[in-house]
Design a protein around this motif. Structure first.
Motif, PDB file in Angstrom:
ATOM      1  N   PHE A 205      -0.868  -7.384  -3.423  1.00  0.00           N
ATOM      2  CA  PHE A 205      -1.709  -6.385  -2.759  1.00  0.00           C
ATOM      3  C   PHE A 205      -0.792  -5.357  -2.128  1.00  0.00           C
ATOM      4  N   ALA A 206      -0.808  -4.159  -2.663  1.00  0.00           N
ATOM      5  CA  ALA A 206       0.317  -3.254  -2.523  1.00  0.00           C
ATOM      6  C   ALA A 206       0.282  -2.328  -1.323  1.00  0.00           C
ATOM      7  N   ALA A 207      -0.881  -2.055  -0.741  1.00  0.00           N
ATOM      8  CA  ALA A 207      -1.007  -0.935   0.195  1.00  0.00           C
ATOM      9  C   ALA A 207      -0.023  -1.022   1.355  1.00  0.00           C
ATOM     10  N   ALA A 208       0.022  -2.162   2.050  1.00  0.00           N
ATOM     11  CA  ALA A 208       0.875  -2.278   3.232  1.00  0.00           C
ATOM     12  C   ALA A 208       2.348  -2.176   2.865  1.00  0.00           C
ATOM     13  N   ALA A 209       2.737  -2.793   1.759  1.00  0.00           N
ATOM     14  CA  ALA A 209       4.143  -2.742   1.340  1.00  0.00           C
ATOM     15  C   ALA A 209       4.559  -1.318   0.989  1.00  0.00           C
ATOM     16  N   LEU A 210       3.680  -0.590   0.310  1.00  0.00           N
ATOM     17  CA  LEU A 210       4.010   0.785  -0.073  1.00  0.00           C
ATOM     18  C   LEU A 210       4.148   1.686   1.145  1.00  0.00           C
ATOM     19  N   ASP A 211       3.441   1.373   2.221  1.00  0.00           N
ATOM     20  CA  ASP A 211       3.514   2.200   3.416  1.00  0.00           C
ATOM     21  C   ASP A 211       4.905   2.210   4.041  1.00  0.00           C
ATOM     22  N   ILE A 212       5.668   1.135   3.871  1.00  0.00           N
ATOM     23  CA  ILE A 212       6.998   1.084   4.492  1.00  0.00           C
ATOM     24  C   ILE A 212       8.122   1.167   3.464  1.00  0.00           C
ATOM     25  N   ALA A 213       7.787   1.152   2.177  1.00  0.00           N
ATOM     26  CA  ALA A 213       8.824   1.090   1.141  1.00  0.00           C
ATOM     27  C   ALA A 213       9.494   2.441   0.942  1.00  0.00           C
ATOM     28  N   ASP A 214      10.791   2.403   0.654  1.00  0.00           N
ATOM     29  CA  ASP A 214      11.533   3.592   0.249  1.00  0.00           C
ATOM     30  C   ASP A 214      11.432   3.808  -1.253  1.00  0.00           C
TER      31      ASP A 214
END
Length: 246
Positions: A205-214
């Protein structure tokens, strides 16, 4: 998306973890087909993809738990292919597995004290854990298995940070947690990265990870289907999951 996710110090250009053309298998079934990934100090890479794509296997390879059939694992530019999990842990790799990995029948304090195996004294381990997650101080004498899922995940992260890792590997951090708790945990992960740790996050589930990912990468059927800017991949993600991306 946070404005502070990109760190502009010199250390961020240093690649700490690299998978180079890695192939891995379970018996006769190849799961990873020539995977290339790099994570720099102070950066977060989100590894995304559907169930069965090989994401957890990639983490297990990076932690030395699963053998490489071919290709190379590098840590700080040094080839570590074939190194076991204990050697990689001593070299600075920390894996927080799916399911949190705490000892549910022990107290929070006892869970933390088990990390004295790293050579750090109890007081220092507690100081690090309680400063990062103040609620753990209030729960110090509580049996870990009676805490909420989010609190157990905080304990798992605190235990991992006691090893002072250079590379942090997170497997499905959001599993079974409420969105608000997930957001709080990922804020902590972003802060960990800002202190120079290379972070590789595996998430379905990608949303939270994408928010902090470079950077982000999408793994589909054991191959990297796309890699690059998180905002661009966010728009393309559904197509990759459904198999309709070019």
């Amino acid at each position: 998306m946070t404005e502070t996710r990109t760190v502009t110090t010199e250390s961020t250009t240093t690649t700490l973890l690299e998978l180079r053309a890695v192939r891995a298998a379970y018996d006769a079934i190849t799961v990873l087909h020539g995977v290339d990934l790099t994570v720099a100090a102070g950066r977060v890479l989100a590894l995304l993809g559907p169930n069965g794509a090989g994401k957890t296997t990639a983490l297990r390879v990076a932690a030395g738990i699963h053998p490489i059939a071919s290709g190379e694992l590098l840590l700080g530019g040094r080839v570590m292919s074939g190194a076991g999990p204990r050697d990689l842990a001593r070299a600075g790799v920390c894996l927080i597995p799916e399911g949190r990995g705490v000892f549910p029948n022990l107290t929070v304090r006892d869970n933390l004290w088990m990390m004295t195996c790293t050579g750090r004294p109890r007081a220092e381990i507690e100081e690090i854990a309680f400063a990062r997650f103040p609620i753990l101080k209030r729960r110090a004498e509580q049996i870990a298995g009676t805490m909420s899922g989010g609190e157990q995940q905080m304990l798992a992260l605190a235990r991992g940070l006691a090893t002072d890792p250079a590379v942090l590997l997170l497997d499905e951090l959001s599993m079974g947690l409420a969105p608000l708790v997930v957001g709080q945990l990922y804020e902590e992960v972003a802060e960990i990265a800002r202190r120079g740790v290379a972070v590789l996050i595996v998430e379905q589930f990608a949303a939270a990870a994408l928010d902090i990912a470079d950077r982000a990468a999408v793994l589909v059927r054991g191959r990297i289907a796309a890699q690059g800017d998180p905002d661009r991949l966010r728009d393309e993600l559904a197509a990759h999951y459904l198999g309709s991306a070019p």
